[in-house]
Design a protein around this motif. Structure first.
Motif, PDB file in Angstrom:
ATOM      1  N   LEU A 146       0.815  -1.296   0.100  1.00 18.31           N
ATOM      2  CA  LEU A 146       0.142   0.021  -0.078  1.00 18.31           C
ATOM      3  C   LEU A 146       0.814   1.193   0.096  1.00 18.31           C
ATOM      4  O   LEU A 146       0.440   2.088  -0.604  1.00 18.31           O
ATOM      5  CB  LEU A 146      -0.998   0.067   1.266  1.00 18.31           C
ATOM      6  CG  LEU A 146      -2.226  -0.992   0.898  1.00 18.31           C
ATOM      7  CD1 LEU A 146      -2.850  -1.251   2.517  1.00 18.31           C
ATOM      8  CD2 LEU A 146      -3.027  -0.745  -0.012  1.00 18.31           C
ATOM      9  N   GLY A 147       2.094   1.150   0.788  1.00 18.96           N
ATOM     10  CA  GLY A 147       3.090   2.223   0.636  1.00 18.96           C
ATOM     11  C   GLY A 147       3.526   2.474  -0.577  1.00 18.96           C
ATOM     12  O   GLY A 147       3.868   3.455  -1.403  1.00 18.96           O
ATOM     13  N   LEU A 148       3.871   1.338  -1.379  1.00 18.70           N
ATOM     14  CA  LEU A 148       4.364   1.246  -2.441  1.00 18.70           C
ATOM     15  C   LEU A 148       3.619   1.958  -3.615  1.00 18.70           C
ATOM     16  O   LEU A 148       4.153   2.955  -4.628  1.00 18.70           O
ATOM     17  CB  LEU A 148       5.020  -0.117  -3.065  1.00 18.70           C
ATOM     18  CG  LEU A 148       6.308  -0.474  -2.566  1.00 18.70           C
ATOM     19  CD1 LEU A 148       6.467  -1.928  -3.238  1.00 18.70           C
ATOM     20  CD2 LEU A 148       7.495   0.255  -2.736  1.00 18.70           C
ATOM     21  N   THR A 149       2.551   1.657  -3.580  1.00 18.60           N
ATOM     22  CA  THR A 149       1.300   1.988  -4.546  1.00 18.60           C
ATOM     23  C   THR A 149       1.182   3.508  -4.611  1.00 18.60           C
ATOM     24  O   THR A 149       1.022   4.208  -5.585  1.00 18.60           O
ATOM     25  CB  THR A 149       0.061   1.199  -4.941  1.00 18.60           C
ATOM     26  OG1 THR A 149      -0.649   1.327  -3.270  1.00 18.60           O
ATOM     27  CG2 THR A 149       0.290  -0.200  -5.169  1.00 18.60           C
ATOM     28  N   GLN A 150       1.127   3.920  -3.380  1.00 21.47           N
ATOM     29  CA  GLN A 150       1.081   5.384  -3.081  1.00 21.47           C
ATOM     30  C   GLN A 150       2.133   6.245  -3.344  1.00 21.47           C
ATOM     31  O   GLN A 150       1.927   7.170  -3.968  1.00 21.47           O
ATOM     32  CB  GLN A 150       0.773   5.601  -1.481  1.00 21.47           C
ATOM     33  CG  GLN A 150      -0.718   4.961  -0.919  1.00 21.47           C
ATOM     34  CD  GLN A 150      -0.645   5.323   0.681  1.00 21.47           C
ATOM     35  OE1 GLN A 150      -1.264   6.225   1.047  1.00 21.47           O
ATOM     36  NE2 GLN A 150      -0.098   4.518   1.424  1.00 21.47           N
ATOM     37  N   LEU A 151       3.445   5.602  -3.308  1.00 17.15           N
ATOM     38  CA  LEU A 151       4.410   6.347  -3.934  1.00 17.15           C
ATOM     39  C   LEU A 151       4.543   6.462  -5.239  1.00 17.15           C
ATOM     40  O   LEU A 151       5.017   7.426  -5.907  1.00 17.15           O
ATOM     41  CB  LEU A 151       5.852   5.417  -3.277  1.00 17.15           C
ATOM     42  CG  LEU A 151       7.239   6.098  -3.656  1.00 17.15           C
ATOM     43  CD1 LEU A 151       7.312   7.395  -3.315  1.00 17.15           C
ATOM     44  CD2 LEU A 151       8.179   5.162  -3.258  1.00 17.15           C
ATOM     45  N   ALA A 152       4.100   5.289  -5.982  1.00 17.26           N
ATOM     46  CA  ALA A 152       4.063   5.385  -7.552  1.00 17.26           C
ATOM     47  C   ALA A 152       3.141   6.225  -7.902  1.00 17.26           C
ATOM     48  O   ALA A 152       3.199   7.279  -8.986  1.00 17.26           O
ATOM     49  CB  ALA A 152       3.877   3.852  -8.021  1.00 17.26           C
ATOM     50  N   GLU A 153       2.071   6.465  -7.108  1.00 14.26           N
ATOM     51  CA  GLU A 153       1.134   7.725  -7.709  1.00 14.26           C
ATOM     52  C   GLU A 153       1.523   8.994  -7.390  1.00 14.26           C
ATOM     53  O   GLU A 153       1.250   9.872  -8.157  1.00 14.26           O
ATOM     54  CB  GLU A 153      -0.256   7.496  -6.643  1.00 14.26           C
ATOM     55  CG  GLU A 153      -1.209   6.136  -7.138  1.00 14.26           C
ATOM     56  CD  GLU A 153      -2.604   6.335  -6.212  1.00 14.26           C
ATOM     57  OE1 GLU A 153      -2.806   7.008  -5.411  1.00 14.26           O
ATOM     58  OE2 GLU A 153      -3.206   5.207  -6.406  1.00 14.26           O
ATOM     59  N   ALA A 154       2.269   9.344  -6.183  1.00 12.16           N
ATOM     60  CA  ALA A 154       2.733  10.383  -5.783  1.00 12.16           C
ATOM     61  C   ALA A 154       3.671  11.028  -6.781  1.00 12.16           C
ATOM     62  O   ALA A 154       4.022  12.018  -7.014  1.00 12.16           O
ATOM     63  CB  ALA A 154       3.100  10.441  -4.549  1.00 12.16           C
ATOM     64  N   ASN A 155       4.713   9.954  -7.167  1.00 12.64           N
ATOM     65  CA  ASN A 155       5.893  10.435  -8.123  1.00 12.64           C
ATOM     66  C   ASN A 155       6.162   9.530  -9.030  1.00 12.64           C
ATOM     67  O   ASN A 155       6.394   8.395  -8.914  1.00 12.64           O
ATOM     68  CB  ASN A 155       6.829  10.397  -6.857  1.00 12.64           C
ATOM     69  CG  ASN A 155       8.127  10.874  -7.677  1.00 12.64           C
ATOM     70  OD1 ASN A 155       8.495  10.604  -8.916  1.00 12.64           O
ATOM     71  ND2 ASN A 155       9.255  11.092  -6.628  1.00 12.64           N
ATOM     72  N   SER A 156       5.947   9.763 -10.305  1.00 11.03           N
ATOM     73  CA  SER A 156       6.079   8.815 -11.441  1.00 11.03           C
ATOM     74  C   SER A 156       7.262   8.333 -11.684  1.00 11.03           C
ATOM     75  O   SER A 156       7.385   7.337 -12.179  1.00 11.03           O
ATOM     76  CB  SER A 156       5.597   9.748 -12.634  1.00 11.03           C
ATOM     77  OG  SER A 156       6.457  10.801 -12.695  1.00 11.03           O
ATOM     78  N   THR A 157       8.215   9.152 -11.050  1.00 13.59           N
ATOM     79  CA  THR A 157       9.705   8.393 -11.157  1.00 13.59           C
ATOM     80  C   THR A 157       9.648   6.780 -10.500  1.00 13.59           C
ATOM     81  O   THR A 157      10.316   5.956 -10.966  1.00 13.59           O
ATOM     82  CB  THR A 157      10.583   9.281 -10.363  1.00 13.59           C
ATOM     83  OG1 THR A 157      10.612  10.406 -11.050  1.00 13.59           O
ATOM     84  CG2 THR A 157      12.151   8.700 -10.499  1.00 13.59           C
ATOM     85  N   TRP A 158       8.742   6.709  -9.526  1.00 12.12           N
ATOM     86  CA  TRP A 158       8.623   5.373  -8.860  1.00 12.12           C
ATOM     87  C   TRP A 158       7.768   4.384  -9.666  1.00 12.12           C
ATOM     88  O   TRP A 158       7.965   3.453  -8.906  1.00 12.12           O
ATOM     89  CB  TRP A 158       8.178   5.553  -7.421  1.00 12.12           C
ATOM     90  CG  TRP A 158       9.464   6.227  -6.531  1.00 12.12           C
ATOM     91  CD1 TRP A 158       9.675   7.389  -6.106  1.00 12.12           C
ATOM     92  CD2 TRP A 158      10.496   5.340  -6.072  1.00 12.12           C
ATOM     93  NE1 TRP A 158      11.051   7.426  -5.786  1.00 12.12           N
ATOM     94  CE2 TRP A 158      11.234   6.307  -5.152  1.00 12.12           C
ATOM     95  CE3 TRP A 158      10.587   4.017  -5.790  1.00 12.12           C
ATOM     96  CZ2 TRP A 158      12.472   5.883  -4.828  1.00 12.12           C
ATOM     97  CZ3 TRP A 158      11.799   3.683  -5.203  1.00 12.12           C
ATOM     98  CH2 TRP A 158      12.554   4.413  -4.537  1.00 12.12           C
ATOM     99  N   GLU A 159       6.908   4.761 -10.570  1.00 13.79           N
ATOM    100  CA  GLU A 159       6.260   3.948 -11.144  1.00 13.79           C
ATOM    101  C   GLU A 159       6.760   2.612 -11.569  1.00 13.79           C
ATOM    102  O   GLU A 159       6.397   1.461 -11.310  1.00 13.79           O
ATOM    103  CB  GLU A 159       5.580   4.541 -12.137  1.00 13.79           C
ATOM    104  CG  GLU A 159       4.144   5.017 -12.051  1.00 13.79           C
ATOM    105  CD  GLU A 159       3.499   5.647 -13.248  1.00 13.79           C
ATOM    106  OE1 GLU A 159       3.616   5.219 -14.379  1.00 13.79           O
ATOM    107  OE2 GLU A 159       2.934   6.762 -12.884  1.00 13.79           O
TER     108      GLU A 159
END
Ligand SMILES: *[C@@H]1O[C@H](CO)[C@@H](O)[C@H](O)[C@H]1NC(C)=O
Ligand SMILES: *[C@@H]1O[C@H](CO)[C@@H](O)[C@H](O)[C@H]1NC(C)=O
Ligand SMILES: *[C@@H]1O[C@H](CO)[C@@H](O)[C@H](O)[C@H]1NC(C)=O
Ligand SMILES: *[C@@H]1O[C@H](CO)[C@@H](O)[C@H](O)[C@H]1NC(C)=O
Ligand SMILES: *[C@@H]1O[C@H](CO)[C@@H](O)[C@H](O)[C@H]1NC(C)=O
Ligand SMILES: *[C@@H]1O[C@H](CO)[C@@H](O)[C@H](O)[C@H]1NC(C)=O
Ligand SMILES: *[C@@H]1O[C@H](CO)[C@@H](O)[C@H](O)[C@H]1NC(C)=O
Length: 713
Positions: A176-189
């Motif tokens: 859930l933390g990872l998916t939130q990170l990918a949403e917040a910052n496209s570099t992490w997608e």
């Protein structure tokens, strides 16, 4: 089948006019056959589309970062970043020395073999860091994410367990933390989605291999924990399907189905007449229903059926979700909106404790339920739990928190009563350390130290949703700013401390603005105005939403909710007092002493003296005013904020909110039970005279009485 039934008719027709008719008959056969094949394909196509499409949201959540906190709630989140939550990575050994950061089999620390400390912290800190744009915290979550993803094993496992030790549970909050990170910052997608794909391939192998890590775990305890919480992992699979479709989708569907089918604990089985326990006679961890009865699991489980419906398309789960929420609060709910469960749910006794973890998980579940199903009841309850049950358990500066809060908890001290009851009526309020209701670093147990930070950020993210391509909905009311392709809307308000919400919307194309009307609103004193012109407020009876079309350009909307004081009946002739979304508790005063922080397993030792932050202390809070008070509900009087008055930061410090309620009442005799107020007395004989008492917002009343006996004066 179809052809053989047609045969006799063909035979009969052919005797009359062989040649011509044969052509006709052949045409008919061909046409009917084609229709049958098309029908067959159509039915299967529908089933296939349905079974490979998730049920759409009633109000689709927006990506992390689209909704930002403003006003008082921004102040609360900044305080959280400056307090315990924002410093765990600096010093809290279950985070800064987590097994997750060391790699499989390489040591590190955690408070249990569930290995959940870092995942909990990460799930809360990712959105906290991004929503308040805090570079220090962003740096910490990036480093943690990078470390964990770099340690992903050859076969795809994420996390510290060696192969024979694997169990899925702690992946749920980490993902859930990872998916939130990918949403917040496209570099992490790319790194996040890539890692999850490798993990999901392995998951498929494990579930097909006798349900390794799900039905079969080395200590079985880990498995049933994971099973009751598996929907939190399915949420991340659905996120992949919705946001990053690929050739792996069929495997992801199979994983969702296997996770659900292979669980011995299914929440829709639990909330059935004759199964569900309204009063629990054996509130102990040996109870076979312990996985359902644990308060935190129940909070997480409220959303389970709505998550499952998204892939099973079983609409019975709409009603099943309502039953789950309604029964939980009817039979085990606290006035503050959380679930009473001193480890285990028992009944409605107002001395029963409830974990801080339960409050934040319940808040997330209720917000999810509203987004998925759109019933106003869920949104009302999401506001209730986050505006009351959560803040009451943290000191204003958010360096210290309680493990358990009691609806009637007029003091928060180390309980020196007989705490050795192995099978006592309480598990923890009086048992074990005796410190569960004190405020500190990790009173009783560390799980709430690491799990509480998700409360505000998830609430803010879920406070708006989209409706198709043309609408934005304010789901959970409060100060916030939302930005999408459609519009930027700023909501300036002191809600829930005041009920006027001022929106400034800027949109190139115009949009439908949906404003949620809480069920407690008073229609005759509520108003809505678009650029100064009054509009009749007409909420949808199911969703509570009023639809307000906004023209292109800049518009101003002023929305005022009228409310009245509500005294809602509770058990044994008591009431809980509300105004709007806030619960009000008897102000019993507050005085405290403090000590060095204690490790949870050494609650009575001298404390830890070598921590790098002197702000980390344990607090023991006592009342300074009367607590054994009965009130006359006919005399309740609300005192709101004054025109132009602001809110202090932090707003939930004791004495900080400007709102209060006055009421007449008197002292009554009230016995203690194991060191806290016992059953509410039925004898309401006043001793001393009639007095005026003050009720204050529950979140600010760290010690309090909230289920108040009624008396007629
Ligand atoms: C974690 O924090 C503790 C202080 O609580 C400190 O002693 C330790 O060195 C830190 N560990 C790391 C790896 O930074
Ligand atoms: C996004 O993440 C990358 C990699 O961690 C980082 O360098 C960048 O600063 C982040 N962007 C924002 C807006 O925080
Ligand atoms: C199935 O699980 C067992 C037990 O963990 C393991 O020994 C075996 O290698 C697994 N088989 C496959 C095909 O992964
Ligand atoms: C749908 O859900 C209901 C409620 O849990 C359950 O009784 C029923 O068996 C489910 N139907 C199917 C087809 O799975
Ligand atoms: C549960 O539903 C019943 C019947 O609709 C209602 O009277 C009751 O107030 C509900 N309980 C809660 C806690 O909302
Ligand atoms: C109500 O009071 C009775 C005894 O006076 C007690 O047995 C019962 O548990 C109480 N109910 C609640 C919900 O506190
Ligand atoms: C303890 O008392 C101090 C001084 O009144 C106050 O600032 C602080 O907020 C109190 N802490 C708690 C936990 O009540």
């Amino acid at each position: 089948m179809i052809f053989s039934r047609l045969k006799p008719r063909v035979a009969a027709a052919s005797t009359a006019a062989p040649r011509k008719r044969r052509g006709y008959v052949v045409d008919t056969i061909v046409a009917l056959a084609a229709a049958a094949v098309l029908t067959y394909l159509y039915v299967n196509l529908i089933t296939w589309v349905e079974m490979s499409t998730l049920v759409p949201w009633a109000f689709a959540p927006l990506p992390v970062g689209s909704v930002l906190p403003t006003g008082w709630i921004l102040g609360e989140m900044q305080t959280m970043a400056q307090g315990m939550a924002g410093h765990e990575y600096d010093f809290y050994i279950y985070v800064n020395e987590s097994r997750w950061l060391q790699g499989p089999g390489n040591g590190g620390t955690d408070y249990s073999p569930l290995n959940e400390a870092l995942p909990y912290w990460f799930n809360g800190l990712v959105p906290l860091a991004y929503l308040i744009d805090n570079n220090r915290l962003k740096g910490q979550v990036h480093t943690a994410a990078e470390t964990v993803l770099n340690l992903q094993t050859e076969d795809g496992w994420i996390g510290p367990e060696i192969p024979s030790d694997r169990n899925f549970w702690a992946r749920a909050p980490f993902f859930l933390g990872l998916t939130q990170l990918a949403e917040a910052n496209s570099t992490w997608e790319k790194p996040v989605v890539g890692a999850l794909r490798r993990f999901m391939d392995l998951t498929n192998t494990m579930l097909r291999n006798n349900s390794q890590g799900h039905a079969i775990c080395p200590p079985h305890f880990q498995c049933y924990w994971g099973q009751t919480r598996v929907h939190d992992l399915i949420v991340s699979i659905q996120w992949m399907l919705e946001n990053h479709p690929s050739t792996q989708d069929a495997l992801l569907w199979e994983n969702m189905n296997m996770f659900y089918d292979q669980s011995d604990y299914k929440w829709d089985d639990w909330y059935q007449p004759g199964v569900y326990q309204k009063v629990v006679d054996d509130p102990w961890i040996t109870n076979p229903d312990y996985p359902y009865l644990h308060g935190v699991n129940a909070g997480q489980g409220l959303k389970a059926s709505a998550v499952v419906r998204r892939f099973s398309h079983n609409d019975s789960l709409i009603a099943a979700s309502m039953t789950a929420v309604n029964w939980t609060f009817e039979y085990h709910g606290a006035p503050s909106g959380t679930i009473l469960g001193d480890e285990i749910q028992r009944d409605l006794a107002p001395h029963m404790g409830s974990e801080l973890c339960t409050a934040v998980e319940t808040g997330y579940s209720l917000a999810y339920l509203y987004h998925a199903l759109g019933n106003n009841y869920y949104a009302d309850r999401a506001e209730l739990v986050i505006y009351n049950a959560m803040p009451v358990m943290m000191t204003g500066d958010m360096w210290a928190h309680q493990y358990l809060d009691q609806p009637n908890g007029p003091w928060a001290v180390v309980n020196t009563e007989d705490y050795s009851h192995p099978h006592g009526p309480f598990l923890f309020t009086t048992a074990h350390s005796g410190a569960a209701t004190t405020f500190g670093m990790e009173p009783q147990y560390p799980c709430c130290t690491v799990n509480h930070p998700q409360g505000y950020p998830k609430f803010v993210t879920h406070s708006w949703g989209s409706v198709g391509d043309t609408g934005l909905a304010h789901v959970l009311l409060g100060p916030s700013k939302v930005t999408t392709n459609l519009a930027t809307i700023d909501c300036d308000t002191a809600y829930p401390f005041d009920h006027t919400l001022r929106y400034t919307a800027v949109s190139a194309s115009g949009l439908d603005l949906y404003l949620r009307v809480p069920s407690w609103y008073n229609p005759s004193t509520s108003t809505l105005a678009l650029d100064g012109s009054l509009v009749a407020l007409q909420p949808d009876p199911e969703t509570g939403m009023h639809k307000l079309p906004l023209p292109a350009g800049e518009t101003m909307v002023t929305y005022t909710l009228g409310a009245a004081v509500r005294a809602e009946p509770r058990a044994n002739g008591t009431v809980a007092v509300y105004f709007g979304s806030l619960l009000y508790a008897l102000d019993v005063g507050s005085a405290n002493t403090s000590s060095l922080p204690h490790a949870f397993d050494d609650a009575r030792g001298t404390g830890l003296h070598d921590l790098p932050f002197p702000q980390v202390r344990d607090y023991y809070v006592k009342n300074t005013h009367k607590w054994n008070v009965a009130i006359d509900v006919g005399t309740l009087e609300y005192h709101g904020m004054n025109e132009g008055e602001g809110l202090p930061t932090p707003v939930f410090e004791y004495g900080a909110p400007p709102n209060y309620i006055t009421v007449e009442g008197c002292e009554i005799a009230w016995e203690l039970y194991l060191g806290t107020p016992g059953d509410v007395p039925q004898d309401r004989t006043c001793f001393g005279g009639k007095e005026t008492f003050r009720l204050v917002p529950y979140g600010s009343a760290k010690v309090h009485m909230s289920e108040l006996p009624v008396v007629k004066l």
